[in-house]
Design a protein around this motif. Sequence first.
Motif, short mmCIF file in Angstrom:
data_model
loop_
_atom_site.label_atom_id
_atom_site.label_comp_id
_atom_site.label_asym_id
_atom_site.label_seq_id
_atom_site.Cartn_x
_atom_site.Cartn_y
_atom_site.Cartn_z
N GLY A 94 0.71 -1.14 -0.09
CA GLY A 94 -0.01 0.10 0.01
C GLY A 94 0.89 1.37 -0.09
O GLY A 94 0.47 1.93 -0.63
N ALA A 95 1.88 1.27 0.84
CA ALA A 95 2.84 2.53 0.76
C ALA A 95 3.46 2.68 -0.60
O ALA A 95 3.65 3.73 -1.00
CB ALA A 95 4.01 2.33 1.67
N LEU A 96 3.76 1.46 -1.22
CA LEU A 96 4.55 1.87 -2.53
C LEU A 96 3.49 2.29 -3.71
O LEU A 96 3.87 3.08 -4.58
CB LEU A 96 4.98 0.44 -3.08
CG LEU A 96 6.12 -0.02 -2.20
CD1 LEU A 96 6.58 -1.59 -2.95
CD2 LEU A 96 7.40 0.67 -2.66
N VAL A 97 2.05 1.90 -3.48
CA VAL A 97 1.25 2.22 -4.44
C VAL A 97 0.86 3.65 -4.05
O VAL A 97 0.85 4.65 -4.98
CB VAL A 97 -0.17 1.37 -4.37
CG1 VAL A 97 -1.30 2.10 -4.84
CG2 VAL A 97 0.18 -0.08 -4.75
N LEU A 131 -17.48 2.39 4.09
CA LEU A 131 -17.30 1.48 3.03
C LEU A 131 -17.29 0.33 3.14
O LEU A 131 -17.18 -0.55 2.22
CB LEU A 131 -15.56 2.05 2.40
CG LEU A 131 -15.35 3.28 1.99
CD1 LEU A 131 -13.92 3.73 1.97
CD2 LEU A 131 -16.13 4.00 0.85
N ALA A 132 -17.52 -0.34 4.28
CA ALA A 132 -17.41 -1.74 4.36
C ALA A 132 -18.60 -2.34 3.91
O ALA A 132 -18.41 -3.47 3.24
CB ALA A 132 -17.80 -2.02 5.97
N LEU A 133 -19.93 -1.88 3.86
CA LEU A 133 -21.02 -2.49 3.08
C LEU A 133 -20.72 -2.39 1.73
O LEU A 133 -20.96 -3.46 0.92
CB LEU A 133 -22.45 -1.69 3.53
CG LEU A 133 -23.47 -2.45 2.92
CD1 LEU A 133 -23.64 -3.94 3.33
CD2 LEU A 133 -24.91 -1.64 3.29
N ILE A 153 -7.12 -6.90 -0.01
CA ILE A 153 -7.25 -5.87 -1.18
C ILE A 153 -7.61 -4.59 -0.82
O ILE A 153 -7.04 -3.65 -1.41
CB ILE A 153 -8.06 -6.69 -2.17
CG1 ILE A 153 -7.42 -7.94 -2.94
CG2 ILE A 153 -8.26 -5.49 -3.51
CD1 ILE A 153 -8.15 -8.60 -4.05
N PRO A 154 -8.64 -4.48 -0.06
CA PRO A 154 -9.18 -3.11 0.22
C PRO A 154 -7.95 -2.45 0.99
O PRO A 154 -8.19 -1.15 0.71
CB PRO A 154 -10.28 -3.08 1.05
CG PRO A 154 -11.05 -4.68 0.52
CD PRO A 154 -9.57 -5.42 0.38
N LEU A 221 -14.01 -3.96 9.14
CA LEU A 221 -14.02 -4.78 7.61
C LEU A 221 -13.80 -6.11 7.88
O LEU A 221 -14.39 -7.14 7.10
CB LEU A 221 -12.70 -4.23 7.24
CG LEU A 221 -12.71 -4.62 5.40
CD1 LEU A 221 -14.26 -4.40 4.74
CD2 LEU A 221 -11.48 -4.40 4.85
N PRO A 222 -12.94 -6.73 8.69
CA PRO A 222 -12.88 -8.44 8.95
C PRO A 222 -13.96 -8.68 9.49
O PRO A 222 -14.43 -9.90 9.33
CB PRO A 222 -11.67 -8.60 9.81
CG PRO A 222 -10.66 -7.26 9.55
CD PRO A 222 -11.52 -6.12 9.33
N MET A 223 -14.70 -7.97 10.45
CA MET A 223 -15.95 -8.70 10.94
C MET A 223 -16.88 -8.79 10.08
O MET A 223 -17.84 -9.79 10.05
CB MET A 223 -16.46 -7.69 12.23
CG MET A 223 -17.54 -8.30 12.96
SD MET A 223 -17.92 -7.15 14.23
CE MET A 223 -18.62 -5.71 13.53
N VAL A 224 -17.05 -7.82 9.02
CA VAL A 224 -18.05 -7.96 8.01
C VAL A 224 -17.79 -8.95 6.94
O VAL A 224 -18.58 -9.63 6.49
CB VAL A 224 -18.16 -6.69 7.26
CG1 VAL A 224 -19.01 -6.75 5.94
CG2 VAL A 224 -18.79 -5.63 8.09
N MET A 225 -16.55 -9.29 6.53
CA MET A 225 -16.09 -10.03 5.47
C MET A 225 -15.91 -11.51 5.92
O MET A 225 -16.07 -12.44 5.17
CB MET A 225 -14.52 -9.47 4.92
CG MET A 225 -15.07 -8.21 4.22
SD MET A 225 -15.56 -8.30 2.45
CE MET A 225 -15.44 -6.72 2.09
N LEU A 226 -15.26 -11.73 7.10
CA LEU A 226 -14.92 -13.22 7.60
C LEU A 226 -15.94 -13.73 8.53
O LEU A 226 -16.42 -12.97 9.31
CB LEU A 226 -13.38 -13.06 8.30
CG LEU A 226 -12.44 -12.35 7.32
CD1 LEU A 226 -11.19 -12.40 8.08
CD2 LEU A 226 -12.27 -13.13 6.15
N SER A 227 -16.06 -15.06 8.39
CA SER A 227 -16.75 -15.87 9.24
C SER A 227 -16.00 -17.17 9.67
O SER A 227 -16.15 -17.71 10.43
CB SER A 227 -18.12 -16.31 8.59
OG SER A 227 -17.69 -17.30 7.43
N ASN A 228 -14.99 -17.21 8.98
CA ASN A 228 -13.75 -18.40 9.26
C ASN A 228 -12.86 -17.80 10.29
O ASN A 228 -12.20 -16.90 9.95
CB ASN A 228 -13.24 -18.97 8.10
CG ASN A 228 -12.11 -20.10 8.42
OD1 ASN A 228 -12.07 -20.51 9.59
ND2 ASN A 228 -11.47 -20.50 7.19
#
Length: 287
Positions: A94-97, A131-133, A153-154, A221-228
Amino acid sequence: MSAADTTLLRPRMLGRATVNVVVALSVLYTLLPVLWLVLAAGKSRDALFGSNILSLKDFSFGQNLHDLFAMDGGQYGRWYLNSLLYAVLGAALGALVSVACGYAFDKYRFRHKEKLFGLVLAAVMVPQTVLALPLYLMASGTGLVNTFWAVFIPVLFNPFGVYLGRIFSQGYVPDEVLEAARIDGAGELTTYARVALRMLGPGLVTVFLFQLTAIWNNFFLPMVMLSNQDLYPVSLGLYTWNSQATVEPDYYPVVIMGSLLAVLPLILAFVLLQRFWRSGLTAGSVK
């Protein structure tokens, strides 16, 4: 000393005393929670609720550390490695980008450049929770929900990092140096990689540290995206354990110990990389 000098000295001494008091209160406000965390991490469950936390009695730091990595089959170790992967790799890329985008906004002319940069500044003001949703819906449409990439990725794109990249490019990369490199026959990519990027070292480290802190503390964001649970970062994993601690109090000591260990990578990163902030890598490059 005359009366006039004494009169002038009193406001100065009063101002210094006020500043010292404010600084002391700020330091106390900052360090007391850290002190509590360090001492509480070494307390057993019974001592945690039944004794003075600030005392050195009933100290069981080693046992709590063992219980932390043994709890739920060593789940904390997986979470810790996940956080390191998300944060370190994500912050580096991310810093490079961000720095590359900031450099492009500073050194190149293209159509609607300032309008596009205005959109970048507007994006800085948008809270990440908003932005999470939309990110979840996009990840769901591409089949990335509950995968490593849904969180990774985000975090690679940071508008504030782009803004910092442009600011550092303006201050650290003189146009004369780039022009000299082009006269010597260097292409644009070579000029950026071998000349500009080295000058942007302090900016790159600064953006990296901001990114590292943001990703390491990323929770929603992890709470929204992940269940594993095997993909959880430390922040979400400790939240899960803390929720279970209301039913099983044995989780309280390991949650506190896990919180203490979760702070260490950020402290280590700031200690090791702070010298780059102070260095002016382009000092004397233009005369």
